[in-house]
Design a protein around this motif. Sequence first.
Motif, short mmCIF file in Angstrom:
data_model
loop_
_atom_site.label_atom_id
_atom_site.label_comp_id
_atom_site.label_asym_id
_atom_site.label_seq_id
_atom_site.Cartn_x
_atom_site.Cartn_y
_atom_site.Cartn_z
N CYS A 1 0.87 -1.08 -0.13
CA CYS A 1 0.30 -0.13 0.47
C CYS A 1 0.81 1.45 0.40
O CYS A 1 1.48 1.55 1.06
CB CYS A 1 -0.73 -0.23 1.27
SG CYS A 1 -2.13 1.04 0.91
N THR A 2 0.41 2.35 -1.26
CA THR A 2 1.93 3.27 -1.26
C THR A 2 0.80 4.67 -1.49
O THR A 2 -0.02 5.02 -1.68
CB THR A 2 2.48 3.61 -2.76
OG1 THR A 2 2.92 1.91 -2.49
CG2 THR A 2 3.09 3.99 -2.83
N ALA A 3 1.81 5.71 -0.51
CA ALA A 3 0.74 7.14 -0.52
C ALA A 3 1.10 7.97 -1.22
O ALA A 3 2.56 7.39 -1.61
CB ALA A 3 1.08 7.57 1.44
N THR A 4 0.82 8.59 -2.09
CA THR A 4 1.10 9.20 -3.17
C THR A 4 0.11 10.36 -3.51
O THR A 4 -1.03 10.43 -2.91
CB THR A 4 1.00 8.60 -4.48
OG1 THR A 4 2.33 9.77 -5.43
CG2 THR A 4 0.09 8.21 -4.70
N ALA A 5 0.92 11.08 -3.99
CA ALA A 5 -0.12 12.67 -4.43
C ALA A 5 -0.93 12.28 -5.91
O ALA A 5 -0.37 11.30 -6.72
CB ALA A 5 0.75 14.47 -5.12
#
Length: 243
Positions: free
Chosen positions: A57-61
């Motif tokens: 699970c990756t956080a990104t804009a």
Amino acid sequence: MSTTEADTDAPAFARNDRNRLRRLHERGRYDKASVHAILDAAMICHIAYAIDGQPFCTATAFWREGDRLYWHGSSASRMLRAQRPGLPVCLTVTHLDSLVLARCGFNHSVDYRSAMCFGVAHIVEDPAEKAAALDRMIDRFYPGRAASLRTSTVQELKATTVIGMQIEDAVGKVRSKGVADEEEDYALPIYAARFPVRTVIGAVEPCSRLPAGVPRPDGLDGFTPDRRLDEIMLENHHKYEEP
């Protein structure tokens, strides 16, 4: 007709086994206006996917254009490399609106707005399309800013990957009722309350090496101290959508 072939102008996302809420159905939002509003008020999302059976699970804009979502990252990213042939993903956004203290542990809760979107992520390969998408990202967050910036170099563009995903299925989920105790519990002498939670803009801190006389652009007028970030993001998205 597959979901990717469905009418993107439809007013709501079809309910199916992938996006239907299994409980607390009254919190569900399937109309596109509600889902889009939750997405557009955010700047950061979390993208869930699996590579060789291992979940990540990756956080990104990210940003939205119609029923397509875009995000970007380093070309060296394992997630982005894995998405080159197309990778099923689940993109989520959550806004925490308040902490809710009730008269029993079971009824403690939070008020929130969330959206969950499903689709297949693909890399934007065409260099011109990628450069244009990155400009649109800047303008989506900071209206009109892209035209005033130095043009990205070929090497900078090579180091950046842009991902696009058609929203095949989506659902919003909203809780906004605050304290909700059992009727017989309201008379108990136990403190209950809602604590609102907001992410707000602080006082601006101009770069210490900003040349004298450089004015603050009009497109940043919305970023004023104590304004809610989600309101600014939603406002800027509407400006971005204007012809």
